[in-house]
Structure formats: structure tokens, C-alpha cells
Design a protein around this motif. Sequence first.
Motif, PDB file in Angstrom:
ATOM      1  N   UNK A 275      27.205  55.172  30.405  1.00  0.00           N
ATOM      2  CA  UNK A 275      26.273  56.173  30.962  1.00  0.00           C
ATOM      3  C   UNK A 275      24.973  55.542  31.451  1.00  0.00           C
ATOM      4  N   UNK A 276      24.607  54.383  30.905  1.00  0.00           N
ATOM      5  CA  UNK A 276      23.366  53.722  31.306  1.00  0.00           C
ATOM      6  C   UNK A 276      23.412  53.253  32.767  1.00  0.00           C
ATOM      7  N   UNK A 277      24.630  53.082  33.310  1.00  0.00           N
ATOM      8  CA  UNK A 277      24.785  52.608  34.690  1.00  0.00           C
ATOM      9  C   UNK A 277      25.401  53.685  35.588  1.00  0.00           C
ATOM     10  N   UNK A 278      25.331  54.941  35.149  1.00  0.00           N
ATOM     11  CA  UNK A 278      26.008  56.019  35.874  1.00  0.00           C
ATOM     12  C   UNK A 278      25.457  56.219  37.283  1.00  0.00           C
ATOM     13  N   UNK A 279      24.174  55.910  37.503  1.00  0.00           N
ATOM     14  CA  UNK A 279      23.557  56.109  38.817  1.00  0.00           C
ATOM     15  C   UNK A 279      23.575  54.848  39.679  1.00  0.00           C
ATOM     16  N   UNK A 280      24.104  53.773  39.137  1.00  0.00           N
ATOM     17  CA  UNK A 280      24.108  52.502  39.860  1.00  0.00           C
ATOM     18  C   UNK A 280      25.256  52.475  40.871  1.00  0.00           C
ATOM     19  N   UNK A 281      24.960  52.083  42.076  1.00  0.00           N
ATOM     20  CA  UNK A 281      25.988  52.016  43.116  1.00  0.00           C
ATOM     21  C   UNK A 281      27.035  50.965  42.755  1.00  0.00           C
ATOM     22  N   UNK A 282      28.275  51.220  43.162  1.00  0.00           N
ATOM     23  CA  UNK A 282      29.349  50.282  42.864  1.00  0.00           C
ATOM     24  C   UNK A 282      29.075  48.929  43.512  1.00  0.00           C
ATOM     25  N   UNK A 283      28.529  48.937  44.712  1.00  0.00           N
ATOM     26  CA  UNK A 283      28.181  47.681  45.367  1.00  0.00           C
ATOM     27  C   UNK A 283      27.139  46.898  44.581  1.00  0.00           C
ATOM     28  N   UNK A 284      26.194  47.616  43.959  1.00  0.00           N
ATOM     29  CA  UNK A 284      25.171  46.953  43.154  1.00  0.00           C
ATOM     30  C   UNK A 284      25.778  46.344  41.899  1.00  0.00           C
ATOM     31  N   UNK A 285      26.743  47.038  41.305  1.00  0.00           N
ATOM     32  CA  UNK A 285      27.423  46.506  40.129  1.00  0.00           C
ATOM     33  C   UNK A 285      28.218  45.266  40.509  1.00  0.00           C
ATOM     34  N   UNK A 286      28.903  45.320  41.646  1.00  0.00           N
ATOM     35  CA  UNK A 286      29.668  44.159  42.108  1.00  0.00           C
ATOM     36  C   UNK A 286      28.758  42.950  42.274  1.00  0.00           C
ATOM     37  N   UNK A 287      27.601  43.160  42.868  1.00  0.00           N
ATOM     38  CA  UNK A 287      26.645  42.067  43.079  1.00  0.00           C
ATOM     39  C   UNK A 287      26.105  41.558  41.744  1.00  0.00           C
ATOM     40  N   UNK A 288      25.852  42.487  40.813  1.00  0.00           N
ATOM     41  CA  UNK A 288      25.274  42.120  39.516  1.00  0.00           C
ATOM     42  C   UNK A 288      26.211  41.276  38.678  1.00  0.00           C
ATOM     43  N   UNK A 289      27.514  41.345  38.949  1.00  0.00           N
ATOM     44  CA  UNK A 289      28.472  40.532  38.189  1.00  0.00           C
ATOM     45  C   UNK A 289      29.013  39.359  39.010  1.00  0.00           C
ATOM     46  N   UNK A 290      28.359  39.074  40.154  1.00  0.00           N
ATOM     47  CA  UNK A 290      28.671  37.835  40.844  1.00  0.00           C
ATOM     48  C   UNK A 290      29.619  37.914  42.015  1.00  0.00           C
ATOM     49  N   UNK A 291      29.927  39.122  42.539  1.00  0.00           N
ATOM     50  CA  UNK A 291      30.797  39.238  43.714  1.00  0.00           C
ATOM     51  C   UNK A 291      29.938  39.367  44.972  1.00  0.00           C
ATOM     52  N   UNK A 292      30.213  38.537  45.966  1.00  0.00           N
ATOM     53  CA  UNK A 292      29.440  38.553  47.209  1.00  0.00           C
ATOM     54  C   UNK A 292      29.848  39.709  48.104  1.00  0.00           C
ATOM     55  N   UNK A 293      31.096  40.168  47.993  1.00  0.00           N
ATOM     56  CA  UNK A 293      31.620  41.209  48.873  1.00  0.00           C
ATOM     57  C   UNK A 293      32.155  42.371  48.040  1.00  0.00           C
ATOM     58  N   UNK A 294      31.757  43.593  48.390  1.00  0.00           N
ATOM     59  CA  UNK A 294      32.255  44.765  47.668  1.00  0.00           C
ATOM     60  C   UNK A 294      33.752  44.946  47.893  1.00  0.00           C
ATOM     61  N   UNK A 295      34.236  44.628  49.086  1.00  0.00           N
ATOM     62  CA  UNK A 295      35.668  44.784  49.347  1.00  0.00           C
ATOM     63  C   UNK A 295      36.483  43.802  48.508  1.00  0.00           C
ATOM     64  N   UNK A 296      35.985  42.567  48.381  1.00  0.00           N
ATOM     65  CA  UNK A 296      36.664  41.590  47.518  1.00  0.00           C
ATOM     66  C   UNK A 296      36.655  42.062  46.075  1.00  0.00           C
ATOM     67  N   UNK A 297      35.524  42.594  45.647  1.00  0.00           N
ATOM     68  CA  UNK A 297      35.411  43.136  44.288  1.00  0.00           C
ATOM     69  C   UNK A 297      36.411  44.262  44.068  1.00  0.00           C
ATOM     70  N   UNK A 298      36.497  45.194  45.017  1.00  0.00           N
ATOM     71  CA  UNK A 298      37.403  46.335  44.866  1.00  0.00           C
ATOM     72  C   UNK A 298      38.853  45.883  44.720  1.00  0.00           C
TER      73      UNK A 298
END
Length: 355
Positions: A275-298
Motif C-alpha cells: 500500500x505504501x507504493x499504491x500511487x507510484x507509477x509502474x514506470x517509476x517502479x521499473x526505474x527504481x529497481x533498475x530497468x531502463x525500459x518499461x516495456x522490457x520490465x513488463x
Amino acid sequence: MSTPIRFDSTDFPENDAEEIWREGLNAVFEIQRPKDPPVPFRAKMESWPLGSVLLMSHVVGGDVEFQRTRRRIATSGIDHYLVHCLLDGALVSTFGRDTQQVSLGSVIVRDLVVENIGFTRDAPMVTLTIPRHAIDARTGGALRMHGLSWEATDPIGLLIASHMRSLVSVASSMDEEQALVAGEATLDFVAACVLRRAERWAQSGDPRLTPVIRAQALSFIEGNLADMSLGPARLREILKVSRTALYELFEPMGGVAEYVRARRLDEAMRRLESPLHARELIGAIACAVGFMSESTFNRAFKERFGCTPTEARRRRAAGVSTGGGATAAANAASRQGEARGVGIRTAATIRSLGS
């Protein structure tokens, strides 16, 4: 005296009893029971903390599947081994392409970072839950322990099974100091047994250094998941080890790149279910864990968990998240009252082992 955590389904209405029981095991497994036709729920569970070890006596009636899924591994926050002694009924375990039929009186080891499914039918058993570091400290680590077993006819297997049953018979009469001594002695005994049976991953150099270097490597990875340069070259620089030594260190985990990728995806799943990250965009989460591309992350996320990041977040929002977080536990405790918090206390004890 050592105070056990006790649960008996006959003490509660059936629907409440099953919910409490599931809460106790939610830290470890996703659980499936037959729905058609519905089977009356009955179970007993008793557990005793013995220092950094948890001893549990457990039985549930009928057919049950205990699933250690990739999703549960990512979100449960535990890194333990289970040592089971089957007392009656039936237990079959599958992992990868392997199926293991467990015989009565035998002892088996399960590594909770390995995906597996256990199928039980009216199967009382005694289980030791042991943090990985507690075994590694005694064995030097790098052991292939998942699926390790001793038959009831094996003298060592008989000794382990007898020891586990004896612990259950005396655990409630021990004070805290005695429980701690029993737990440490049990760890020493189990470690000595697995050293004679388990295969060790091939490695060079001084094996006594392996746990130290591994701990440094894993700690650095956990603290630097967002670093795009995190990889073999960076780790070699930090750890001051050769390419060969680094390869051997991570070979049991599929290699450095695979391990880093898996940890990034697991951390993403944890954030999506928090719940602490419920408002965080998925792209932001992908970047925060080291993925350069959201599509690659997905793509990587779906490959690992079988669903997209959006679907994972929707499941949590719909109330079907399987993470068993502290907020859900607190709400359940409030709803059921202190007397019904046995499941939550069991789960909390499992998570806190060795901490």
C-alpha cells in the motif's frame, strides 16, 4: 516454561477456523483445498520457538495443496529451509520436472527459494523451520539441499525423525534457556547430517570464505538494485574476486545477471503489492529497481510471475494479494480478537526467525 502457539479448528466456527489456519501458513505457502464437493475443514497446529528454529506439529484433514510459487517467494520475505518428518497419510512433492513420493517416517528438506508444490492427504507431520544463514554458518553454504531425504530405514534418518518427535514431546516443558539450547543443538545435528548427504556446488579457493563473500555480494546487490551498472564487472570490482570465483559463487543461482534480474523483479512485485507504493507509477517502479525500459520490465515481469505488473496491482487492490502484509494482519487481528490471533502470531514467528 516454553509457551507454544496452539491452534485447533474445533475451537472456532468452521469458516473462521480455516481463515486463522491459512493466516498461520500464509508466510510460506499459497494453499488450495477442494471446493467441489466442499470438504469440512479440520486441522491442528502447535509450534514452539527454539531460538532461531521453529518446531511445528501440524495436521490438516483431507486433500491440500501447499504451493510455494514464484509470487510467494518474492513477497513472503523469508529465506528458510523446511525439514519435514512425515508421520502418517500421504505427501507428494513436485519441483521442476521432479516428483518425490515421501514415505512414512522419512525426513525431507525443502528450500523455500525453490518453486514447488506439496500435495498432502491426512498427513500429520513434524517440521523444523530453519533460516538459511543458520545452516550456512555451520556448513559453509553452497549446498544443494532441496529434495534431500532420509528414509525411515536409514539409521541417520531414524535418528533425525526420533529427535524431531522427542522435541515435540518435551518442548512445552522447557524454559526459554533450555529451548535455546535445544534449538542450537538441533541446528548442529541437522547441519552435521546434511554435510554427509548434500552435494556442494563446485568452487575453488578457501571454502570457508564463500559464505562471507556471498553475504557481501548479496548485501551489495540488495542495496543497489536501482544502479543500472549493477552486474558482474561491478561486483568483481567491489568484492575483489576473479571472474571464475564470481561465476562459481553465483552458479547455483543461475549466474550474476539472472540473480540480479530476479531480485529486481521480486522487489518490483513487493512494491506493487505494498500500500505504501499504491500511487507510484509502474514506470517509476521499473526505474527504481533498475530497468531502463518499461516495456522490457513488463515482459520480464510477466515471464517471471505469469501476469503483468498492472494485473498484479489490480489483484492487490481487489483484496486477493497473497503477500500477507502487516496491514492485513492487523486488520485480521482486530476483526477476530486476541484469542483468534494464533495464525497471525505463527506467521510473525516464521518471518522473524533468526532476525
